[in-house]
Design a protein around this motif. Structure first.
Motif, PDB file in Angstrom:
ATOM      1  N   LEU A 209     -47.275  15.317  15.070  1.00 34.19           N
ATOM      2  CA  LEU A 209     -47.120  14.875  16.461  1.00 34.19           C
ATOM      3  C   LEU A 209     -46.767  16.007  17.424  1.00 34.19           C
ATOM      4  CD1 LEU A 209     -45.227  11.494  15.933  1.00 34.19           C
ATOM      5  CD2 LEU A 209     -47.672  11.850  16.378  1.00 34.19           C
ATOM      6  N   GLY A 210     -46.527  17.194  16.891  1.00 32.79           N
ATOM      7  CA  GLY A 210     -46.183  18.322  17.754  1.00 32.79           C
ATOM      8  C   GLY A 210     -44.772  18.239  18.310  1.00 32.79           C
ATOM      9  N   ILE A 211     -43.854  17.700  17.537  1.00 31.98           N
ATOM     10  CA  ILE A 211     -42.455  17.579  17.952  1.00 31.98           C
ATOM     11  C   ILE A 211     -41.654  18.685  17.293  1.00 31.98           C
ATOM     12  CG2 ILE A 211     -40.374  16.140  17.778  1.00 31.98           C
ATOM     13  CD1 ILE A 211     -42.269  13.688  17.743  1.00 31.98           C
ATOM     14  N   ASP A 212     -40.849  19.383  18.083  1.00 29.27           N
ATOM     15  CA  ASP A 212     -39.897  20.343  17.530  1.00 29.27           C
ATOM     16  C   ASP A 212     -38.657  19.544  17.167  1.00 29.27           C
ATOM     17  OD1 ASP A 212     -37.728  22.103  17.189  1.00 29.27           O
ATOM     18  OD2 ASP A 212     -38.481  23.511  18.679  1.00 29.27           O
ATOM     19  N   PRO A 213     -38.392  19.333  15.869  1.00 27.89           N
ATOM     20  CA  PRO A 213     -37.298  18.434  15.488  1.00 27.89           C
ATOM     21  C   PRO A 213     -35.927  18.928  15.947  1.00 27.89           C
ATOM     22  CG  PRO A 213     -38.189  19.540  13.557  1.00 27.89           C
ATOM     23  CD  PRO A 213     -39.084  19.880  14.705  1.00 27.89           C
ATOM     24  N   LEU A 214     -35.700  20.231  15.943  1.00 26.92           N
ATOM     25  CA  LEU A 214     -34.398  20.746  16.374  1.00 26.92           C
ATOM     26  C   LEU A 214     -34.218  20.592  17.875  1.00 26.92           C
ATOM     27  CD1 LEU A 214     -34.037  23.896  14.097  1.00 26.92           C
ATOM     28  CD2 LEU A 214     -33.108  21.594  13.770  1.00 26.92           C
ATOM     29  N   ALA A 215     -35.270  20.833  18.641  1.00 29.00           N
ATOM     30  CA  ALA A 215     -35.189  20.632  20.094  1.00 29.00           C
ATOM     31  C   ALA A 215     -35.005  19.151  20.420  1.00 29.00           C
ATOM     32  CB  ALA A 215     -36.441  21.189  20.774  1.00 29.00           C
ATOM     33  N   ALA A 216     -35.688  18.291  19.678  1.00 32.05           N
ATOM     34  CA  ALA A 216     -35.549  16.850  19.905  1.00 32.05           C
ATOM     35  C   ALA A 216     -34.122  16.397  19.623  1.00 32.05           C
ATOM     36  CB  ALA A 216     -36.532  16.079  19.019  1.00 32.05           C
ATOM     37  N   LEU A 217     -33.539  16.907  18.552  1.00 26.32           N
ATOM     38  CA  LEU A 217     -32.164  16.542  18.225  1.00 26.32           C
ATOM     39  C   LEU A 217     -31.190  17.058  19.274  1.00 26.32           C
ATOM     40  CD1 LEU A 217     -30.020  15.316  16.412  1.00 26.32           C
ATOM     41  CD2 LEU A 217     -30.131  17.392  15.002  1.00 26.32           C
ATOM     42  N   GLU A 218     -31.382  18.273  19.696  1.00 33.12           N
ATOM     43  CA  GLU A 218     -30.481  18.830  20.715  1.00 33.12           C
ATOM     44  C   GLU A 218     -30.552  18.023  22.011  1.00 33.12           C
ATOM     45  OE1 GLU A 218     -28.693  22.957  22.236  1.00 33.12           O
ATOM     46  OE2 GLU A 218     -30.338  22.978  20.807  1.00 33.12           O
ATOM     47  N   ALA A 219     -31.770  17.659  22.422  1.00 28.54           N
ATOM     48  CA  ALA A 219     -31.933  16.852  23.637  1.00 28.54           C
ATOM     49  C   ALA A 219     -31.281  15.480  23.477  1.00 28.54           C
ATOM     50  CB  ALA A 219     -33.418  16.708  23.981  1.00 28.54           C
TER      51      ALA A 219
ATOM     52  N   ILE B 184     -28.705  14.726  21.488  1.00 26.04           N
ATOM     53  CA  ILE B 184     -27.247  14.902  21.554  1.00 26.04           C
ATOM     54  C   ILE B 184     -26.799  15.055  22.999  1.00 26.04           C
ATOM     55  CG2 ILE B 184     -25.330  16.443  20.944  1.00 26.04           C
ATOM     56  CD1 ILE B 184     -26.878  17.029  18.311  1.00 26.04           C
ATOM     57  N   ASP B 185     -27.541  15.827  23.789  1.00 21.14           N
ATOM     58  CA  ASP B 185     -27.214  15.991  25.213  1.00 21.14           C
ATOM     59  C   ASP B 185     -27.190  14.643  25.922  1.00 21.14           C
ATOM     60  OD1 ASP B 185     -27.051  18.752  24.898  1.00 21.14           O
ATOM     61  OD2 ASP B 185     -29.056  19.132  25.740  1.00 21.14           O
ATOM     62  N   ARG B 186     -28.226  13.820  25.676  1.00 22.42           N
ATOM     63  CA  ARG B 186     -28.280  12.498  26.316  1.00 22.42           C
ATOM     64  C   ARG B 186     -27.122  11.614  25.860  1.00 22.42           C
ATOM     65  NH1 ARG B 186     -33.595  13.209  25.095  1.00 22.42           N
ATOM     66  NH2 ARG B 186     -33.638  11.612  23.479  1.00 22.42           N
ATOM     67  N   ASN B 187     -26.801  11.673  24.574  1.00 23.04           N
ATOM     68  CA  ASN B 187     -25.695  10.860  24.058  1.00 23.04           C
ATOM     69  C   ASN B 187     -24.346  11.303  24.636  1.00 23.04           C
ATOM     70  OD1 ASN B 187     -27.250   9.110  22.589  1.00 23.04           O
ATOM     71  ND2 ASN B 187     -27.014  10.214  20.669  1.00 23.04           N
TER      72      ASN B 187
ATOM     73  N   GLU C   5     -23.892  12.410  27.581  1.00 22.78           N
ATOM     74  CA  GLU C   5     -23.845  11.838  28.929  1.00 22.78           C
ATOM     75  C   GLU C   5     -23.609  10.341  28.880  1.00 22.78           C
ATOM     76  OE1 GLU C   5     -27.195  12.900  31.347  1.00 22.78           O
ATOM     77  OE2 GLU C   5     -27.053  15.020  30.792  1.00 22.78           O
ATOM     78  N   ARG C   6     -24.265   9.647  27.948  1.00 22.14           N
ATOM     79  CA  ARG C   6     -24.139   8.187  27.836  1.00 22.14           C
ATOM     80  C   ARG C   6     -22.773   7.772  27.320  1.00 22.14           C
ATOM     81  NH1 ARG C   6     -28.297   5.758  24.056  1.00 22.14           N
ATOM     82  NH2 ARG C   6     -27.278   3.854  24.704  1.00 22.14           N
ATOM     83  N   PHE C   7     -22.199   8.557  26.430  1.00 21.88           N
ATOM     84  CA  PHE C   7     -20.952   8.208  25.776  1.00 21.88           C
ATOM     85  C   PHE C   7     -19.943   9.343  25.954  1.00 21.88           C
ATOM     86  CE2 PHE C   7     -24.508   6.436  23.276  1.00 21.88           C
ATOM     87  CZ  PHE C   7     -24.291   5.092  23.498  1.00 21.88           C
ATOM     88  N   PRO C   8     -19.433   9.508  27.165  1.00 20.55           N
ATOM     89  CA  PRO C   8     -18.487  10.603  27.383  1.00 20.55           C
ATOM     90  C   PRO C   8     -17.206  10.419  26.585  1.00 20.55           C
ATOM     91  CG  PRO C   8     -18.641   9.200  29.331  1.00 20.55           C
ATOM     92  CD  PRO C   8     -19.649   8.689  28.351  1.00 20.55           C
ATOM     93  N   ALA C   9     -16.662  11.533  26.133  1.00 19.53           N
ATOM     94  CA  ALA C   9     -15.405  11.488  25.389  1.00 19.53           C
ATOM     95  C   ALA C   9     -14.289  11.093  26.341  1.00 19.53           C
ATOM     96  CB  ALA C   9     -15.123  12.846  24.757  1.00 19.53           C
ATOM     97  N   PRO C  10     -13.316  10.342  25.841  1.00 22.44           N
ATOM     98  CA  PRO C  10     -12.213   9.908  26.725  1.00 22.44           C
ATOM     99  C   PRO C  10     -11.365  11.099  27.190  1.00 22.44           C
ATOM    100  CG  PRO C  10     -11.889   9.090  24.474  1.00 22.44           C
ATOM    101  CD  PRO C  10     -13.166   9.843  24.500  1.00 22.44           C
TER     102      PRO C  10
END
Length: 102
Positions: free
Chosen positions: A80-90, A92-95, A97-102
């Motif tokens: 599929l042409g997906i860079d798995p490490l870049a996909a994971l990093e992106a 984690i970044d989204r998560n 933002e969605r789930f900020p630490a208290p």
């Protein structure tokens, strides 16, 4: 990661398996292998599951199934042409933002 993906692709090419390595087939194989990993843990208590690597036979089975899951995931990413490490990093970044630490 790229070296492993190349090795998997070469392995499949040497056996003329590329026609079968469609996204649909790779996702199905990934699901089957993930289910085989689940099967090892299915009836264990939480405590038993935490010690699963203490038994050499079970540890070997777990390690093999993890390898199978990773192999199919890497092959899917390649197709599929997906860079798995870049996909994971992106992701984690989204998560973060969605789930900020208290």
């Amino acid at each position: 990661m790229a070296r492993l993906q190349r090795r998997l692709a070469d392995f499949a090419a040497a056996r003329n398996w590329q026609p079968y390595h469609t996204p649909k087939n790779l996702v199905a194989a990934l699901s089957v292998e993930a289910s085989e990993l689940v099967e090892i843990f299915q009836w264990l208590t939480p405590e038993e599951s935490a010690g699963v690597m203490d038994d050499p036979d079970t540890a070997h089975r777990v390690t093999d199934e993890v390898a199978d899951v990773l192999a199919y995931l890497l092959q899917l990413c390649e197709v599929l042409g997906i860079d798995p490490l870049a996909a994971l990093e992106a992701k984690i970044d989204r998560n973060e933002e969605r789930f900020p630490a208290p």
